[in-house]
Design an enzyme around this catalytic site. Structure first.
Site, short mmCIF file in Angstrom:
data_model
loop_
_atom_site.label_atom_id
_atom_site.label_comp_id
_atom_site.label_asym_id
_atom_site.label_seq_id
_atom_site.Cartn_x
_atom_site.Cartn_y
_atom_site.Cartn_z
N SER A 143 1.06 -1.62 -0.40
CA SER A 143 0.12 0.36 -0.02
C SER A 143 1.15 1.87 -0.17
O SER A 143 -0.14 2.67 0.23
CB SER A 143 -0.91 0.23 1.35
OG SER A 143 -0.34 -0.67 2.25
N HIS A 164 -2.79 -3.50 -6.59
CA HIS A 164 -2.91 -2.06 -5.33
C HIS A 164 -4.19 -2.95 -4.85
O HIS A 164 -5.27 -2.19 -5.82
CB HIS A 164 -3.30 -1.30 -4.82
CG HIS A 164 -2.53 -0.36 -4.12
ND1 HIS A 164 -2.83 0.87 -3.60
CD2 HIS A 164 -3.48 -1.41 -2.47
CE1 HIS A 164 -3.61 0.80 -1.93
NE2 HIS A 164 -3.21 -0.42 -1.68
N GLU A 176 -5.18 -0.21 -8.42
CA GLU A 176 -4.45 0.82 -8.47
C GLU A 176 -3.17 0.16 -9.08
O GLU A 176 -2.50 -0.98 -8.46
CB GLU A 176 -4.30 1.50 -7.73
CG GLU A 176 -2.83 2.91 -7.80
CD GLU A 176 -3.02 3.71 -5.91
OE1 GLU A 176 -3.03 3.02 -5.50
OE2 GLU A 176 -4.01 4.74 -6.59
N1 3HC Z 1 -15.05 -9.33 2.18
C1 3HC Z 1 -15.87 -10.01 0.97
N2 3HC Z 1 -17.32 -9.34 0.96
C2 3HC Z 1 -16.97 -8.18 2.05
C3 3HC Z 1 -16.30 -8.11 3.52
C4 3HC Z 1 -15.60 -8.30 3.38
N3 3HC Z 1 -14.80 -8.45 4.26
N4 3HC Z 1 -17.52 -7.77 4.44
C5 3HC Z 1 -18.77 -6.84 3.06
N5 3HC Z 1 -18.54 -8.20 2.33
C6 3HC Z 1 -19.87 -8.18 0.86
C7 3HC Z 1 -20.33 -8.41 1.53
O1 3HC Z 1 -21.27 -9.84 1.40
C8 3HC Z 1 -21.96 -7.90 0.58
O2 3HC Z 1 -22.01 -9.05 -0.70
P1 3HC Z 1 -23.32 -8.38 -1.54
O3 3HC Z 1 -24.16 -7.54 -2.00
O4 3HC Z 1 -23.31 -10.18 -2.17
O5 3HC Z 1 -24.32 -9.35 -0.53
C9 3HC Z 1 -21.21 -6.10 0.44
O6 3HC Z 1 -20.07 -6.73 0.65
C10 3HC Z 1 -21.95 -5.05 1.32
O7 3HC Z 1 -22.16 -5.44 2.55
P2 3HC Z 1 -23.26 -5.53 3.42
O8 3HC Z 1 -24.93 -5.26 3.43
O9 3HC Z 1 -22.70 -6.29 4.84
O10 3HC Z 1 -22.11 -4.48 4.13
P3 3HC Z 1 -22.25 -2.75 2.94
O11 3HC Z 1 -23.29 -1.99 2.46
O12 3HC Z 1 -22.44 -1.82 5.14
O13 3HC Z 1 -21.05 -2.71 2.83
C11 3HC Z 1 -18.94 -2.38 2.37
C12 3HC Z 1 -19.69 -3.30 3.58
C13 3HC Z 1 -18.21 -3.33 1.03
C14 3HC Z 1 -17.59 -2.92 3.37
C15 3HC Z 1 -19.15 -1.34 2.58
O14 3HC Z 1 -18.48 -0.42 3.61
C16 3HC Z 1 -17.99 -0.35 2.05
O15 3HC Z 1 -17.82 -0.18 1.06
N6 3HC Z 1 -16.39 0.15 2.54
C17 3HC Z 1 -15.89 1.49 2.17
C18 3HC Z 1 -14.64 0.08 1.98
C19 3HC Z 1 -13.36 0.74 1.51
O16 3HC Z 1 -13.25 2.23 1.23
N7 3HC Z 1 -11.87 0.02 1.43
C20 3HC Z 1 -11.31 0.29 1.28
C21 3HC Z 1 -10.46 0.36 1.99
S1 3HC Z 1 -8.73 1.70 1.52
C22 3HC Z 1 -7.43 0.09 0.94
O17 3HC Z 1 -8.05 -1.20 1.52
C23 3HC Z 1 -6.15 0.50 0.86
C24 3HC Z 1 -5.20 -0.16 1.42
O18 3HC Z 1 -3.73 0.44 1.06
C25 3HC Z 1 -4.98 1.02 2.68
#
Ligand code: 3HC
Length: 306
Positions: A143, A164, A176
Site C-alpha cells: 500500500s 494494489h 491501482e
Molecule cells: N469480504 C468480502 N465481501 C464483503 C466483506 C468482506 N470482508 N465485507 C462485506 N462484504 C460484502 C457483503 O458480503 C455484501 O455482499 P452482497 O452484496 O453480495 O451481499 C456487500 O459487501 C455489502 O456488505 P454489507 O451489506 O454487509 O455492508 P455494507 O453495505 O455496509 O458494505 C462495505 C460493506 C463494502 C465494506 C462498505 O462499507 C464499504 O464500501 N466501505 C468502504 C471500504 C473501503 O473504502 N475500502 C478501501 C479501504 S483502503 C484500502 O483497502 C487500501 C489500503 O492500501 C489501505
C-alpha cells in the site's frame, strides 16, 4: 498491448483478508487456478473459512450456483512451500506481518500484525526470482512501499509491478497499477490484463509514496483522527458528517478501524518519512492507539468496539 505469455496460473503469498480476497477473485472472476502460500497454519485456516463463507453467501443469494461455487473452490489450492510457485505466470505478494521473519511466540498475535517491511518484501522477491521462470510477473499488493525499491531485489526488476487491490477485494471495483522505474511496458500491460480479467477497473499511478490512493486517503483519515483528538467533534459526529454529508459508505474513523490502525500508521509513517512533508505526520492519538494494541476491527477495539 501485452505481448508476453498469457497468465494461466497465479500464486498468492499471504492468506490474510487481502490475500484470500485476491485469490477468491482470481479463481471466481478470472477462472484461473490459484496457489496460496502462507507460513501460518492459523492464517490459512481462517482464510479458507472466509472463502467458504463468501462462496456460501453467494450461493444462498442466488448469485452463483452450487456447481460454480465448487468449481471456484477447486481452483484454489494451498501450498506448503514457496518452491511450489514455480509454475505460476503471475505471483502477488500480499504480506504485511513482520512475524514472517521473526515468529515470536511470546508476543501476542494482536501486536504481531504490523507494518509492511521493505526487507521482508525484498527477501521474498529475491526468493521468487530463483523459484519462478524469468517470464513470471512478480506483483506486490503493497500500500505504500516503493515498487522501485522492491524490484531492485529481483533478478529481473522489469518483471516487478504494483497491483494494489482494495479491501474487501471481492467488492471493491478498483485495482491501482504501479510501475517502478524498472517495470517494462509489457509487464504493465500483462498485469492490467490480469486485473481486468478479475473484473476490476484499473487506474495507473507513478511510484510515489502512497501512490494516488493512499496519498489522498491517509491525510484525510489522519485529519479525522486529529478532529477527534482536538475535541472538535465526537467520533459519531465526525463519521456521520462524512457518511450523510458526503455519501461515504463509512465514516473516516470507521474506515481507519476497517483498514487497521497499524496499517494506517505504517502508511502515514512511510509517506511522512519519504516526502518529509508534515502534512503526512501521523497524529499522536493514532500512534498511542497502535501502542495500546487497539488496531481496529481485527483486535476487537479501535475507535469503535467490535
Ligand atoms: N469480504 C468480502 N465481501 C464483503 C466483506 C468482506 N470482508 N465485507 C462485506 N462484504 C460484502 C457483503 O458480503 C455484501 O455482499 P452482497 O452484496 O453480495 O451481499 C456487500 O459487501 C455489502 O456488505 P454489507 O451489506 O454487509 O455492508 P455494507 O453495505 O455496509 O458494505 C462495505 C460493506 C463494502 C465494506 C462498505 O462499507 C464499504 O464500501 N466501505 C468502504 C471500504 C473501503 O473504502 N475500502 C478501501 C479501504 S483502503 C484500502 O483497502 C487500501 C489500503 O492500501 C489501505
Amino acid at each position: 498491448m501485452a505481448t508476453g505469455i498469457a497468465i494461466r496460473a497465479v500464486g498468492v503469498i499471504g492468506a490474510g483478508q487481502m490475500g484470500m480476497g485476491i485469490a477468491l477473485t482470481t479463481a471466481a472472476k478470472a477462472a484461473l487456478p490459484v496457489k496460496i502460500f502462507d507460513n501460518s497454519a492459523i492464517q490459512i485456516d481462517r482464510g479458507l473459512k472466509l472463502v467458504d463463507s463468501l462462496l456460501a453467501k453467494d450461493v444462498n443469494k442466488g448469485k452463483i450456483s452450487e456447481d460454480e461455487s465448487k468449481a471456484t473452490k477447486a481452483r484454489i489450492s494451498i501450498i506448503s512451500s514457496m518452491d511450489d510457485l514455480e509454475g505460476c505466470d503471475l505471483v502477488v505478494e500480499v504480506r504485511n506481518h513482520w512475524c514472517w521473519v521473526t515468529p515470536c511466540k511470546s508476543i501476542s498475535p494482536r501486536l504481531q500484525a504490523a507494518a509492511e517491511n521493505l526487507q521482508v518484501k525484498q527477501s521474498i522477491f529475491s526468493s521468487l526470482s530463483e523459484i519462478c521462470p524469468p517470464s513470471t510477473i512478480l506483483a506486490t499488493n503493497t500500500s505504500s512501499i516503493s515498487i522501485t525499491k522492491i524490484a531492485a531485489s529481483a533478478a529481473k526488476p522489469e518483471m516487478v509491478v504494483g497491483l494494489h487491490f482494495f479491501n474487501p477485494v471481492p467488492v471493491m471495483k478498483l485495482v491501482e497499477l504501479i510501475a517502478g522505474l524498472q517495470t517494462s511496458s509489457d509487464t504493465l500491460a500483462r498485469a492490467r490484463v490480469f486485473a481486468e480479467a478479475c473484473g476490476k477497473d484499473v487506474t495507473q499511478s507513478a511510484d510515489v509514496p502512497g501512490f494516488v490512493s493512499n496519498a489522498l486517503l491517509m491525510p484525510f483519515l489522519n485529519e479525522a483522527i486529529m478532529c477527534l483528538e482536538k475535541g472538535i467533534a465526537t467520533r459519531d459526529d465526525i463519521d456521520k458528517t462524512l457518511r450523510l454529508g458526503m455519501a461515504h459508505p463509512m465514516g473516516p474513523l470507521q474506515l481507519a478501524d476497517f483498514i487497521g490502525l497499524d496499517t494506517c500508521l505504517a502508511i502515514q509513517q512511510t509517506l511522512h518519512r519519504e516526502t518529509g512533508d508534515d502534512k503526512y505526520r501521523p497524529s499522536v492519538l493514532l500512534g498511542r492507539m497502535v501502542a495500546a494494541g487497539w488496531l481496529g476491527r481485527k483486535t476487537g477495539k479501535g475507535f469503535y468496539d467490535y
